[in-house]
Write an enzyme that holds these catalytic residues in place. Structure first.
Site, PDB file in Angstrom:
ATOM      1  N   GLU A  97      -3.511   6.055   2.903  1.00 34.21           N
ATOM      2  CA  GLU A  97      -2.472   6.580   2.543  1.00 34.21           C
ATOM      3  C   GLU A  97      -1.220   5.843   1.674  1.00 34.21           C
ATOM      4  O   GLU A  97      -1.216   4.677   1.636  1.00 34.21           O
ATOM      5  CB  GLU A  97      -1.764   7.202   3.740  1.00 34.21           C
ATOM      6  CG  GLU A  97      -1.623   6.174   4.934  1.00 34.21           C
ATOM      7  CD  GLU A  97      -1.088   7.078   6.188  1.00 34.21           C
ATOM      8  OE1 GLU A  97      -0.305   7.303   6.333  1.00 34.21           O
ATOM      9  OE2 GLU A  97      -2.088   7.306   6.992  1.00 34.21           O
ATOM     10  N   CYS A 339       3.658   4.197   9.524  1.00 36.35           N
ATOM     11  CA  CYS A 339       2.351   3.593   9.309  1.00 36.35           C
ATOM     12  C   CYS A 339       1.327   4.365   9.749  1.00 36.35           C
ATOM     13  O   CYS A 339       1.002   4.209  10.994  1.00 36.35           O
ATOM     14  CB  CYS A 339       2.453   2.234   9.600  1.00 36.35           C
ATOM     15  SG  CYS A 339       3.972   1.315   8.895  1.00 36.35           S
TER      16      CYS A 339
END
Ligand code: SAH
Length: 352
Positions: A97, A339
């Site tokens: 990502e 995260c």
């Protein structure tokens, strides 16, 4: 995708010199390398056929020898604050990502350097599924090229290596990426606008200090002494708290750059009076920056973030003890921008 394509080297894994060597080896002039770099890094070309000032035959040869593969976007989610989270998939179906974070003063791209993470910090979603592999330079810089093309409304000014993975555990590819970001012939981003964040791999911090780069170093501290850091970050058993602080002091001395510490705020864990005193003791006389990051909930862990009042009290207590910190409020919460969250959710959804 053909087998041949999978095996081709991606042109974004080459430095200007390497590309120029290749061109000479096929009987071309080295200046073609500069033209190709301009197309890729300045004009955002995603295909050799778009490189109009190259002879047709050369465009064909390049496409036959080298890859310039686009990334597959599995998801692009825009949060209320316009933080945008991309989930990319690579040729081997690994996903990572990337987050675009626009604020009033700057727009930052947060990139991933590994598929998964080895380090298993006890608050981070990236480590839950373990580590799969390092990303190549083309896969790291490809995240930036893609976001630049697809979010033109927010031209980025800063890059942070704070996505999934440990940048200093993929040192060569990360350094290659930084050189491309920094090079005037490629992306031309000032080194001071690039931040590497590390969980504290001491030998690589020392190595980085020798590179002569002006990049910013952020160190995920999160514990206030050796014992507390051992619990939250298993990497501390190998690279101990005191030695890490010493390596950071040495890094600042050698490079003349201030180090930023990142310190997570977890209720009843990291923001006590003892924590404030211990931090102040260990950081005494060290001119560094300190970012306090409220814990972003991850289902697999039982932690809680402190209340706003508790966070402010901790910041004030630190200041009284001589440590000046800022609280970094999370962004993009509604799209799981902490995260590794999006990648982790994707893996769970696809594992049944
Ligand atoms: N491996 C590198 C970079 C990736 S993490 C490092 O450890 O620095 C980027 C930052 O987000 C790190 O400071 C990390 O500790 C922090 N982080 C991870 N999970 C978090 C969570 N749930 N809440 C708040 N911060 C988190």
């Amino acid at each position: 995708m053909s087998q041949e394509n999978v095996l081709k080297k991606d042109v974004r894994d080459l430095t200007l010199e390497e590309l120029s060597d290749y061109l000479v080896s096929i009987g071309e002039k080295p200046f073609r390398a500069t033209q190709i770099f301009e197309w890729i890094y300045k004009k955002g070309a995603a295909d050799f056929s778009a490189m109009r000032n190259l002879p047709q035959a050369l465009r064909k040869k390049l496409a036959a020898d080298l890859a310039l593969g686009p990334l597959t976007v599995l998801k692009a989610e825009v949060a209320l604050d316009e933080t945008t989270k991309f989930l990319f998939e690579f040729r081997d179906r690994e996903t990572v990502e990337t987050v675009l974070i626009p604020t009033d003063t700057r727009t930052t791209i947060c990139i991933s350097t590994q598929a998964g993470c080895k380090f298993g910090c006890k608050f981070c979603a990236s480590g839950i599924g373990g580590w799969s592999r390092n990303l190549d330079c083309s896969e790291i810089i490809g995240q930036i090229l893609h976001v630049r093309e697809h979010a033109k409304k927010h031209p980025f000014s800063h890059v942070v290596f704070m996505g999934t993975g440990e940048p200093l555990d993929n040192y060569e590819n990360v350094l290659r990426t930084i050189r491309l970001l920094n090079s005037q012939k490629a992306m031309n981003i000032a080194a001071r606008r690039i931040t590497i964040s590390t969980c504290g791999i001491i030998p690589q911090i020392r190595k980085l200090a020798q590179e002569g780069l002006q990049v910013e170093l952020a160190v995920s501290l999160h514990g206030y002494n050796n014992d507390s850091r051992n619990i939250l970050m298993p990497v501390n058993r190998r690279y101990k708290f005191d030695e890490l602080i010493a390596a950071c002091r040495e890094y600042a001395r050698k490079t003349g750059r201030q180090v930023t510490f990142e310190y997570i705020l977890i209720r009843n864990v990291t923001c006590s009076e003892v924590a404030a005193k211990e931090l102040a003791r260990h950081l005494a006389g060290f001119e560094c920056k300190m970012n306090l990051i409220p814990y972003n909930r991850v289902e697999e862990f039982e932690h809680e973030p402190p209340t706003k009042l508790e966070m402010l009290a901790f910041k004030t207590r630190l200041a009284e003890l001589g440590v000046h910190a800022t609280i970094r409020m999370p962004r993009g919460r509604d799209v799981g921008a902490a995260c590794g969250q999006l990648r982790h959710q994707h893996k769970i959804a696809n594992s049944v």
